[in-house]
Scaffold this active site. Structure first.
Site, PDB file in Angstrom:
ATOM      1  N   HIS A 136       0.879  -1.180   0.000  1.00 19.77           N
ATOM      2  CA  HIS A 136       0.000   0.000   0.000  1.00 19.77           C
ATOM      3  C   HIS A 136       0.915   1.229   0.000  1.00 19.77           C
ATOM      4  CE1 HIS A 136      -2.789   2.946   1.833  1.00 19.77           C
ATOM      5  NE2 HIS A 136      -3.768   2.159   1.475  1.00 19.77           N
ATOM      6  N   ASP A 213       2.977  -4.718   8.159  1.00 21.12           N
ATOM      7  CA  ASP A 213       1.793  -3.883   7.986  1.00 21.12           C
ATOM      8  C   ASP A 213       0.578  -4.820   8.099  1.00 21.12           C
ATOM      9  OD1 ASP A 213      -0.376  -2.488   7.097  1.00 21.12           O
ATOM     10  OD2 ASP A 213       0.539  -1.777   5.235  1.00 21.12           O
ATOM     11  N   GLN A 216      -4.490  -5.209   6.838  1.00 21.33           N
ATOM     12  CA  GLN A 216      -5.478  -6.105   6.217  1.00 21.33           C
ATOM     13  C   GLN A 216      -5.434  -7.516   6.783  1.00 21.33           C
ATOM     14  OE1 GLN A 216      -7.843  -5.087   4.336  1.00 21.33           O
ATOM     15  NE2 GLN A 216      -7.118  -3.086   3.648  1.00 21.33           N
ATOM     16  N   LYS A 239     -10.495  -0.670  10.459  1.00 23.63           N
ATOM     17  CA  LYS A 239     -10.601  -1.859   9.606  1.00 23.63           C
ATOM     18  C   LYS A 239     -10.929  -3.100  10.430  1.00 23.63           C
ATOM     19  CE  LYS A 239      -7.398  -0.063   6.162  1.00 23.63           C
ATOM     20  NZ  LYS A 239      -8.166   0.345   4.985  1.00 23.63           N
ATOM     21  N   CYS A 377      -4.747   2.549  -3.650  1.00 18.62           N
ATOM     22  CA  CYS A 377      -3.500   3.043  -3.037  1.00 18.62           C
ATOM     23  C   CYS A 377      -2.373   2.041  -3.217  1.00 18.62           C
ATOM     24  CB  CYS A 377      -3.689   3.367  -1.551  1.00 18.62           C
ATOM     25  SG  CYS A 377      -4.893   4.637  -1.258  1.00 18.62           S
TER      26      CYS A 377
END
Ligand SMILES: Cc1ncc(COP(=O)(O)O)c(C=O)c1O
Length: 419
Positions: A136, A213, A216, A239, A377
């Site tokens: 991202h 990261d 997600q 999220k 993104c």
């Protein structure tokens, strides 16, 4: 819209009463363009259960005060709620201590913190930061800014045509100049689940720390930061069914201790004179200014909601929907699925031949079907697959087979319009 219990065929016994659960989310009572909402954009942000909304309202109606500062009743009560959330986050990801849980605005700010604090201290000219080709923008641009400042280099591990991390290339690129590896756990544009355990293991053999990261992954699968042994883990509250404007950086205490503050201001100090300022202890050293108290409390409620359901159950439920959705999509004419990794989570990215993703998204919206269209993104991913944009349907714990069926029905309709 289907209202029935979903049984996961791949994990008998794990059942999920979606109908009951959807009632927890008031948004599903709101018509969209006169239709029932089919929400397939949870990778952008998740909908919020009533318990999270209530926690935020309760803070503003019953315990609104600034935290860590006042001795009065409300301030103590707000501080306690906020710090209870920190403890809940710690337990949820199995961090060793709440000193390792920094509350920030979101994954983006968490990655910027590591770039600006760890990076500015440890990265030297000529050294390298290693990321992957599926990141991202939030896990690209902060490193570019840092590398520009430090005359360092950003190296990129390639992906293969399925959208998978090429481990052999990683092993080749991870060299004596690598100062940090920063890699996504799950790709927001492709759904690929990266082998972060192996990535971390190899980096550690070469004494290189790893930032994961988790924007997600945190909402889709169990995460245990001690078992993973990652050095940093970043995620956003919104999220994982929590409020916007709150997120978490997990960092190993030893590393966080060694890092300079990211921002200066109230709460991050223990004493200030014009000659010298002493910084506060962890985690407050990295939390300058009045934080998002309501957001932190809401995030605690969101994690409680997810824990109550069980992340493993959520994973199993979404996994079954992914299989169903992938098969249904593949059966469409002239569809190209972007991202066909063996291991995927909750993201179905695709293009329909001759139809721009934005047109597709706009027509679906008329029937109350919400998907994301664009570059997500992740422009380098679009370049790699040679598409300007994709349509992305992404799943949350509240989705049903009927949502997938509505999507497929809507896509057929779009194809009719363009025929
Ligand atoms: C993989 C990934 N990383 C980072 C981010 C940034 O998250 P936020 O905008 O909540 O800071 C996102 C958001 O979509 C994401 O999908």
């Amino acid at each position: 819209m289907r209202m029935a219990a979903e049984i996961n065929p791949s994990r008998p016994g794990v059942s999920y009463d979606v109908r009951k659960l959807r009632e927890d989310f008031p948004i599903f009572r709101e018509p969209v363009n006169g239709k029932s909402l089919v929400y397939l954009d949870s990778a952008a942000t998740t909908q919020k259960p009533q318990s999270v909304i209530d926690a935020v309202v309760r803070f503003y109606t019953q315990e609104c005060a600034n935290i860590h500062r006042g001795v009065h009743y409300l301030s103590e009560r707000a501080t306690e709620s906020y710090e209870n959330s920190r403890e809940r986050v710690r337990r949820f990801i199995n961090a060793a201590s709440t000193n390792e849980i920094i509350f920030l605005r979101g994954a983006t700010e968490a990655i910027n913190l590591v770039a600006q604090s760890y990076g500015r201290k440890y990265l030297k000219p000529g050294e390298e930061i290693l990321i992957s080709a599926m990141e991202h923008h939030s896990n690209i641009v902060p490193w570019q800014i840092l590398c520009d400042e430090k005359e360092a280099r950003l190296k990129v591990v390639p992906i293969n045509p399925r959208g998978e991390f090429v481990f052999e290339e990683y092993a080749r690129l991870l060299g004596p100049k690598t100062r940090l590896v920063a890699v996504t756990h799950v790709s927001n544009a492709l759904g690929t689940i990266n082998p972060v355990r192996d990535i971390i293991e190899l980096a550690h053999e070469r004494n290189v720390p790893v930032l994961v990261d988790g924007a997600q992954s945190i909402q889709h699968m169990p995460v245990d930061v001690q078992s993973l042994a990652c050095d940093f883990f970043a995620f956003s509250g919104h999220k994982i069914y929590g409020p916007t404007g709150i997120g978490v950086l997990y960092g190993k205490e030893r590393l966080l201790e060694s890092m300079p503050p990211y921002q200066g201001g109230g709460d991050m100090i223990s004493s200030v004179t014009f000659e010298k300022t002493l910084y506060n202890r962890l985690p407050y050293k990295f939390e300058a200014g009045t934080p998002n108290v309501a957001g932190g409390i809401g995030l605690g409620a969101a994690i409680a909601y997810v824990e109550n359901l069980g992340v493993a159950n959520i994973h199993a439920h979404e996994d079954a929907l992914m299989t169903y959705g992938t098969t249904a999509l593949q059966a469409l004419d002239e569809v190209r699925i972007i991202g066909t990794a063996k291991e995927k989570a909750s993201v179905l990215s695709f293009v329909l031949k001759g139809i721009h993703a934005h047109d597709l998204g706009t027509i679906l919206d008329q029937d109350g079907i919400a998907i994301r269209t664009g570059h997500h993104c992740a422009q380098p991913v679009m370049d790699f697959f040679n598409v300007p944009a994709t349509a992305r349907a992404s799943l949350g714990l509240y989705n049903t087979r009927e949502d997938i069926e509505a999507l497929i029905w809507g896509l057929r309709k779009v194809q009719e319009v363009f025929r």
